[in-house]
Design an enzyme around this catalytic site. Structure first.
Site, PDB file in Angstrom:
ATOM      1  N   THR A   1      73.796  40.335  25.991  1.00  0.00           N
ATOM      2  CA  THR A   1      73.889  39.800  24.636  1.00  0.00           C
ATOM      3  C   THR A   1      72.694  38.873  24.420  1.00  0.00           C
ATOM      4  O   THR A   1      71.846  38.723  25.298  1.00  0.00           O
ATOM      5  CB  THR A   1      75.161  38.937  24.487  1.00  0.00           C
ATOM      6  OG1 THR A   1      74.978  37.728  25.242  1.00  0.00           O
ATOM      7  CG2 THR A   1      76.389  39.657  25.002  1.00  0.00           C
TER       8      THR A   1
ATOM      9  N   GLU B   1      65.049  39.756  35.223  1.00  0.00           N
ATOM     10  CA  GLU B   1      63.759  40.437  35.103  1.00  0.00           C
ATOM     11  C   GLU B   1      63.441  40.821  33.665  1.00  0.00           C
ATOM     12  O   GLU B   1      62.294  40.733  33.212  1.00  0.00           O
ATOM     13  CB  GLU B   1      63.762  41.670  36.022  1.00  0.00           C
ATOM     14  CG  GLU B   1      62.508  42.516  35.994  1.00  0.00           C
ATOM     15  CD  GLU B   1      61.276  41.766  36.465  1.00  0.00           C
ATOM     16  OE1 GLU B   1      60.610  41.168  35.593  1.00  0.00           O
ATOM     17  OE2 GLU B   1      60.969  41.779  37.669  1.00  0.00           O
TER      18      GLU B   1
ATOM     19  N   ALA C   1      60.573  43.224  29.325  1.00  0.00           N
ATOM     20  CA  ALA C   1      61.638  44.241  29.358  1.00  0.00           C
ATOM     21  C   ALA C   1      61.775  44.832  30.762  1.00  0.00           C
ATOM     22  O   ALA C   1      62.000  44.097  31.712  1.00  0.00           O
ATOM     23  CB  ALA C   1      61.397  45.311  28.308  1.00  0.00           C
TER      24      ALA C   1
ATOM     25  N   GLY D   1      63.813  48.873  17.024  1.00  0.00           N
ATOM     26  CA  GLY D   1      64.526  48.145  18.092  1.00  0.00           C
ATOM     27  C   GLY D   1      63.629  47.346  19.016  1.00  0.00           C
ATOM     28  O   GLY D   1      64.026  47.028  20.132  1.00  0.00           O
TER      29      GLY D   1
ATOM     30  N   GLU E   1      63.549  40.935  18.570  1.00  0.00           N
ATOM     31  CA  GLU E   1      64.787  40.206  18.848  1.00  0.00           C
ATOM     32  C   GLU E   1      65.706  40.461  17.660  1.00  0.00           C
ATOM     33  O   GLU E   1      65.216  40.826  16.570  1.00  0.00           O
ATOM     34  CB  GLU E   1      64.480  38.700  18.926  1.00  0.00           C
ATOM     35  CG  GLU E   1      63.724  38.265  20.159  1.00  0.00           C
ATOM     36  CD  GLU E   1      64.552  38.397  21.428  1.00  0.00           C
ATOM     37  OE1 GLU E   1      65.645  37.817  21.489  1.00  0.00           O
ATOM     38  OE2 GLU E   1      64.106  39.101  22.358  1.00  0.00           O
TER      39      GLU E   1
ATOM     40  N   ASP F   1      59.540  33.647  21.010  1.00  0.00           N
ATOM     41  CA  ASP F   1      59.900  34.574  22.085  1.00  0.00           C
ATOM     42  C   ASP F   1      58.827  34.576  23.187  1.00  0.00           C
ATOM     43  O   ASP F   1      59.142  34.569  24.378  1.00  0.00           O
ATOM     44  CB  ASP F   1      60.078  35.971  21.473  1.00  0.00           C
ATOM     45  CG  ASP F   1      60.523  36.963  22.506  1.00  0.00           C
ATOM     46  OD1 ASP F   1      61.578  36.721  23.124  1.00  0.00           O
ATOM     47  OD2 ASP F   1      59.808  37.963  22.733  1.00  0.00           O
TER      48      ASP F   1
ATOM     49  N   LYS G   1      58.948  33.292  27.159  1.00  0.00           N
ATOM     50  CA  LYS G   1      58.580  34.145  28.301  1.00  0.00           C
ATOM     51  C   LYS G   1      57.561  33.474  29.207  1.00  0.00           C
ATOM     52  O   LYS G   1      57.694  33.512  30.433  1.00  0.00           O
ATOM     53  CB  LYS G   1      58.028  35.484  27.786  1.00  0.00           C
ATOM     54  CG  LYS G   1      59.121  36.361  27.189  1.00  0.00           C
ATOM     55  CD  LYS G   1      58.532  37.579  26.512  1.00  0.00           C
ATOM     56  CE  LYS G   1      59.637  38.480  25.977  1.00  0.00           C
ATOM     57  NZ  LYS G   1      59.128  39.467  25.029  1.00  0.00           N
TER      58      LYS G   1
ATOM     59  N   GLY H   1      61.971  47.721  23.921  1.00  0.00           N
ATOM     60  CA  GLY H   1      62.689  48.984  23.702  1.00  0.00           C
ATOM     61  C   GLY H   1      63.953  49.013  24.528  1.00  0.00           C
ATOM     62  O   GLY H   1      63.973  48.513  25.667  1.00  0.00           O
TER      63      GLY H   1
END
Ligand code: ADP
Ligand code: ASP
Ligand code: MG
Length: 814
Positions: free
Chosen positions: A555, A606, A611, A664, A667, A678, A682, A796
């Protein structure tokens, strides 16, 4: 001569009695046979209960007794032709009347002695064996029923009387040597003391009767016929994959049964071992199965461990105090005090500091133990030399058993390692010097988990079972479930992992499936679940207390992230796709990392960066190998990369952003991508993983978004972006005019991190970055000029799901 024993389930009803009789007949042809019969399954419990109810003034005992009578009469009617029923029917009725008379007496007195209790319980075996004998008679099979109270002589310890072997062996060998019969049917469990008063040999004691008789007559074999096809590597009620042991030694069988393998009553082995009589455990309901052979010889089968057992209801008593150190006699006095109260000590440990002695006993004995020990050490307690006896309850013992453990180092390491990884706290440890047994005292609530973990560790060469709990079934979650389904077979065959999704939840529903969700059908199964309640979901995961548990957070929810610490503290591993936890305050991130270490769980995230790309994994590998990170340069936003790669003066900037969201890559709230938040998260996570205590406020964000776009709702964001098209066009044009490309770059060096839009020239590693790709350049001591590069699709659902997948496998393989 051979001795066969049939347990309660083997004679539970007429149908089963017929099965037992088939076996007696087939087996008995060659040799003289003695068949020892247990009470019909459950009857001993009912008799015991009747006596206790009567003693406590509860008239319910009458119904219980009626039920008992009914069962026996039904058996007689089903087994014996009407014309031959009368004598056995009246015998059964008379015995049932006797039981009732005794219970009525108990009811009137309002108390029951151990002696009366034995008397009541003895009827179970007397009735069952007599019915079996009558059935054989009706089939015209000659047999003799013998009342074992005339042959087995015991002391008067009612409830668990001790056999006087001298006289018992003598009487048995004489009686069974008689030529009057080649088939004897006898009741198990019952005996009598020197005065002829009925005693019993302890619950489960029919096995013991059979062993005593076998030893007395020097039987060629003792066969224990029960409801499982042999002694197993663990209690099959706790471990569904328990395996049957074909061949074990007397000592191993003894240890396993002492430590709770109910299939044999512990004292059973001693008499047959002394006479070297082989013992078979066989299944009445599947007589063709091989069963287990117990004898002297030990066959090595490549596994040092034979089985795992457990004893419930253990209490630990600790006698502690500085006054004990170096002074002899304390342990003698402790054990004497316990022995005087007839308290059986199951396990003993004493540390070399001699500061405390710890013993494990049955929970029933704690009141007596406390009184006796505190009295024995009254003076020392008063003068502060020792503390009053400390008692801990709700504990159990799990034990690993095997002859071949001897001089094989590493077994206990493996045992405690496996339990530790699953958060099973060990309270006390004991290993006999025979090295045939390692026992650990653990909390009762952990027993099922511990036994399964150990079974998996020592016996299951087939696969390790991972119990997965999923939160979030959106884009990524549903791809993940599809990937699991596809890879199931490969994981089992190649990695010996079986991943079972035990819990599945989204913001609306949650569902649990003990045996794992059928992955082909998860949507329906989730739909059938109850309304989502996050606290409840987490509580169920904690209380299920399953081994190898992994919680996957797919989530983007703050509340879900807040639950990690409660799960980690239960040794449940976390795989987070959700970035909230790692990008919140440094102290929270650190706390979770520490908890994971403390409780031996994995905390993997990870997919928080790049991603499915192995970015964090690569960084940890570099650090583990002793490399030092000098600088990280990275394009970490799949969304921004997609946007700047596709924004070329054609469609408006807002339209390109919209497309990224629809495909997609963004966020759930695209402003987190466009505003740089974002990317900040990271690079902060990477910096933290590299050892830097960085907070979001420490990161310099040179945002390219006009502040007006970042206010209001997502819809406002799109309409304001459309209005600001000139601003975006200008940014683009400047880059094109300079022969460069626009990339949103994150950097970390010298403890500082920053993010912002940069002009990238064609020689740069970032220039040829297409679609939604991410790239991370690690400049380290070992890669000083040419960095180590990780590059590929950085957004993705499919790749993110595969990153989560990889983390789950990593957590599972720890
Ligand atoms: P019986 O009535 O035949 O004496 P028990 O109920 O006393 O049978 O013992 C058989 C039961 O013991 C099995 O049904 C099984 O559930 C249980 N059991 C516990 N541990 C083990 C083990 N290690 N191997 C086989 N059975 C076990
Ligand atoms: N019937 C007795 C009991 O249930 C003895 C036995 O079955 O072994 O304990
Ligand atoms: Mg039994």
């Amino acid at each position: 001569m051979r001795v066969l024993k049939f347990g309660g389930t083997s004679v539970a009803n007429a149908e089963n009695i017929n099965k037992a009789i088939d076996i007696i007949q087939n087996e008995g042809k060659a040799e003289k046979t003695i068949a020892v019969i247990s009470a019909l399954g459950g009857v001993t419990d009912s008799l015991l209960q009747s006596g206790q109810q009567a003693a406590s003034g509860n008239e319910g005992y009458k119904d219980l007794l009626k039920g008992i009578e009914q069962r026996h009469l039904e058996c007689v009617k089903a087994l014996i032709p009407v014309t031959q029923q009368s004598s056995i029917l009246s015998w059964v009725k008379q015995r049932c009347n006797e039981i009732e008379d005794i219970c009525n007496g108990v009811f009137l007195l309002g108390e029951i002695s151990a002696r009366t209790q034995d008397r009541i319980m003895s009827y179970g075996e007397l009735l069952s064996s007599r019915i079996v004998s009558a059935r054989l008679q009706a089939m015209e099979i000659c047999n003799t029923w013998v009342d074992m109270r005339e042959l087995i002589v015991t002391d008067s310890s009612f409830g668990h009387a001790a056999v006087d072997f001298g006289i018992t062996y003598h009487r048995c060998s004489e009686r069974f040597a008689a030529k009057d019969s080649s088939l004897f049917i006898v009741p198990g469990f019952v005996a009598a003391d020197a005065n002829g008063t009925t005693t019993t040999l302890g619950r489960g004691g029919s096995d013991y009767t059979a062993a005593v008789v076998a030893a007395a007559v020097d039987a060629s074999v003792l066969e224990i016929w029960t409801d499982v096809s042999g002694m197993m590597t663990a209690d099959p009620r706790l471990v569904p994959h328990a395996k049957i042991l074909r061949h074990i030694s007397y000592q191993e069988a003894m240890e396993l049964s002492h430590f709770g393998a109910k299939v044999i009553y512990p004292p059973t082995i001693q008499p047959v071992m002394a006479k070297n009589i082989p013992v078979w455990i066989k299944n009445t309901f599947s007589p063709g199965d091989y069963g287990t052979l117990i004898e002297n010889e030990v066959h090595k089968n490549g596994n040092n461990i034979r089985g795992i057992s457990s004893i419930a209801r253990i209490a630990l008593l600790s006698l502690e105090g500085s006054g004990m150190v170096g002074i002899p006699g304390f342990s003698r006095r402790l054990f004497e005090a316990l022995a005087n109260e007839q308290i059986n000590v199951i396990l003993i440990t004493q540390g070399s500091s001699e500061h405390s002695i710890c013993v494990g006993i049955d929970e029933d004995g704690i009141d007596d133990a406390k009184m006796a020990v505190d009295k024995a050490f009254a003076w020392e307690i008063e003068t502060g030399k020792v503390e009053p006896l400390l008692i801990e309850k709700e504990l159990a013992i799990v034990a690993l058993v095997g002859d071949n453990m001897k001089s094989h180092p590493g077994v206990s390491g493996k045992m405690f390692g496996a339990m530790g990884r699953n958060g099973v706290n060990v309270r006390a440890i004991a290993q006999g010097s025979s090295e045939r047994n390692i026992s650990a005292v653990i909390a009762t609530r952990d027993v099922k988990k511990a036994i399964n973990v150990l079974h998996e560790e020592f016996f299951e060469t087939t696969y390790k079972q991972i119990n997965l709990f999923i939160a979030g079934t959106g884009n990524v979650g549903s791809r993940l479930l599809a990937q699991f389904q596809k890879q199931q077979q490969y994981l089992q065959e190649q990695l010996r992992l079986q991943i079972r999704v035990i819990g599945i939840a989204n913001s609306k529903k949650m569902a649990f499936y003990e045996e794992g969700v059928d992955l082909a059908d998860w949507k329906d199964l989730l739909q059938k679940g109850e309304q989502m309640d996050l606290q409840k979901y987490i509580e169920v995961i904690r209380s299920r207390n399953m081994r190898n548990s992994v919680f996957a957070d797919i989530t983007a929810n703050d509340d879900v992230a807040k639950c990690y610490e409660h799960l980690l503290a239960k040794s449940i591993s976390i795989v987070a796709c959700n970035k909230v936890a790692c990008s919140s305050a440094y102290t929270s991130y650190k706390k979770l990392k520490d908890l994971a270490r403390e409780y031996n769980a994995s905390f993997l995230f990870e997919t928080n960066v790049g991603a499915g790309l192995p970015v964090i994994g690569t960084l940890s590998d570099l650090l583990r190998r002793g490399d030092v990170v000098n600088r990280i340069e990275a394009v970490l936003s799949g969304t921004l990369n997609f946007v700047f790669n596709n924004y070329n003066g054609g469609r408006s900037f807002a339209e390109v952003v919209k497309q990224a969201q629809e495909e997609g890559y963004t966020e759930p709230d695209p402003r987190l991508d466009l505003g740089g938040t974002d990317v900040m998260r990271k690079i902060m996570i990477l910096a933290r993983e590299a050892g830097e205590k960085l907070e979001m406020e420490d990161i310099n964000n040179r945002s390219f978004m006009p502040p007006s776009c970042m206010q209001g709702s997502v819809a406002d964001f799109y309409s304001e972006m459309a209005k600001q098209e000139d601003h975006f066009r200008k940014l683009y044009q400047e880059a094109v005019d300079a022969g460069k490309k626009l990339k949103f770059v994150a950097s970390f060096a010298n403890g500082k991190a920053s993010v912002g839009l940069q002009h990238i020239d064609p020689q740069h590693d970032f220039y040829h970055l297409y679609g939604k790709d991410n790239v991370v350049l690690f400049f380290t001591q070992r890669y000083p000029e040419q960095p180590l590069v990780v590059k590929g699709a950085g957004a993705g659902a499919e790749v993110t799901a595969s990153g989560v997948f990889a983390d789950i496998i990593r957590a599972a393989s720890k």
